[in-house]
Design a protein around this motif. Structure first.
Motif: not given
Length: 350
Positions: A1-4, A22-26, A316-321
């Motif tokens: 997934m990609i976020a701006i 998609p499968k985790g990782g950095s 990053h924080a937004g995409l985690l949420a």
């Protein structure tokens, strides 16, 4: 997934594009660009001028970030923006820009807590597992630890933030704001030799910086008026601007190290993560490292790309949420100058 992500809570406008595999990782940082509103020496940045700067630059930074990331609009999953805390007018400008992109592109909005953005980006970059967090910036000073899906605040500044203290003293000395007043004070402090007596104000887990600022402003005025040279009473050597910067840094950083060590003892942690713009300071990192080493622990910190306000931390924080199902409705896409770190439910952590 990609976020701006769009960040503009103070004088720095940042736009970042991030990809979560998609499968985790950095996480992969695709773009992280920033433009700073720099006010003249001796002056701070006014909210209306800063907001005008953000409105002027936001579209070109978004276009530049997408080009640098090599992604199309269709590839973006969500638009993240800083909801708060921060300065009202700049925050509003960024919120309006995020709403515009959301409507124009047909993407979901995600409002992000600025402080949580710093913490999550710091954890991602450094690999710190469950550290005590020292969050130090121009507008915030907090000692934080994680528990039960919240970032709990153990201690904080009771008046002005540590970064604000440094910035305001830079104005007193008429130091340039380019690239940042705190950075310029740090360079002067490296040449300081005499540690002057300044108020040391730690109250339990909290700190106060207004008294130390008032005291060092008095010393700066004395330095300016004494044309014959202000000399140290013991050594007889002349006191300089560098000595004032050195004394200010040493005192306020000692206060921060003390409350951080106390939080480490309370939660039983051996890791410290320093985030926020002041976290770039090498002397703060060194002092914290000495304390952590004595406790058999370690310190994690990043460079100016991630310590100083940036768009990638919001993305990053937004995409985690967003990956937990959180979105911000258009009617709720407001901003607030007061948005506590511990108000956010951290659903992405166990």
């Amino acid at each position: 997934m990609i976020a701006i992500g769009l960040e503009g809570s103070a004088n720095k406008l940042g736009v970042g594009v991030i990809l979560h595999p998609p499968k985790g990782g950095s996480a992969q940082i695709l773009a992280n660009i920033r433009h700073t509103f720099v006010s003249p020496p001796g002056e701070g940045f006014l909210p209306k001028d800063t907001a005008r700067h953000h409105r002027t630059w936001v579209v070109r930074l978004v276009k530049q970030a997408l080009r640098e990331a090599g992604v199309a609009i269709d590839d973006v999953d969500c638009v993240c923006y800083t909801k708060g805390p921060g300065m009202g007018a700049p925050l509003q400008g960024v919120a309006v820009s995020a709403r515009m992109l959301s409507l124009l592109w047909g993407k979901e909005l995600v409002g992000v807590n600025h402080c949580v953005g710093h913490i999550e980006m710091g954890r991602e970059i450094t690999g710190a597992q469950n550290p005590v967090v020292l969050y130090v910036s121009g507008g915030n000073t907090q000692v934080i630890a994680y528990a039960s899906q919240r970032y709990r605040i153990f201690g904080e500044a009771l008046d002005i933030a540590v970064g604000n203290c440094l910035d305001r003293f830079a104005r007193t000395l008429n130091i340039s704001n380019d690239p940042a007043p705190g950075y310029n004070i740090e360079q002067l402090a490296k040449r300081g030799k005499h540690l002057l007596d300044l108020p040391y104000t730690v109250k339990g887990m909290d700190c106060s910086f207004s008294g130390i600022l008032a005291s060092i402003d008095v010393l700066a005025a004395r330095l300016e008026k004494d044309t014959t040279g202000w000399r140290d009473e013991i050594s007889g050597e002349v006191i300089s601007r560098e000595d004032l910067c050195f004394s200010l840094q040493e005192t306020i950083f000692a206060m921060l190290v003390e409350i951080t060590e106390r939080a480490m003892a309370h939660v039983g942690s051996h890791q410290v993560l320093i985030v926020g713009g002041v976290g770039c300071n090498e002397r703060l990192q060194q002092m914290m490292g000495l304390m952590a080493n004595d406790r058999g622990g370690s310190v994690f910190a990043t460079d100016e790309r991630f310590c100083i306000d940036n768009g990638i931390m919001i993305a990053h924080a937004g995409l985690l949420a967003y990956q937990t199902g959180f979105t911000t409705a258009l009617t709720d896409s407001t901003c607030t100058q007061r948005f506590r770190t511990d108000e956010v439910l951290i659903k992405w952590r166990k």
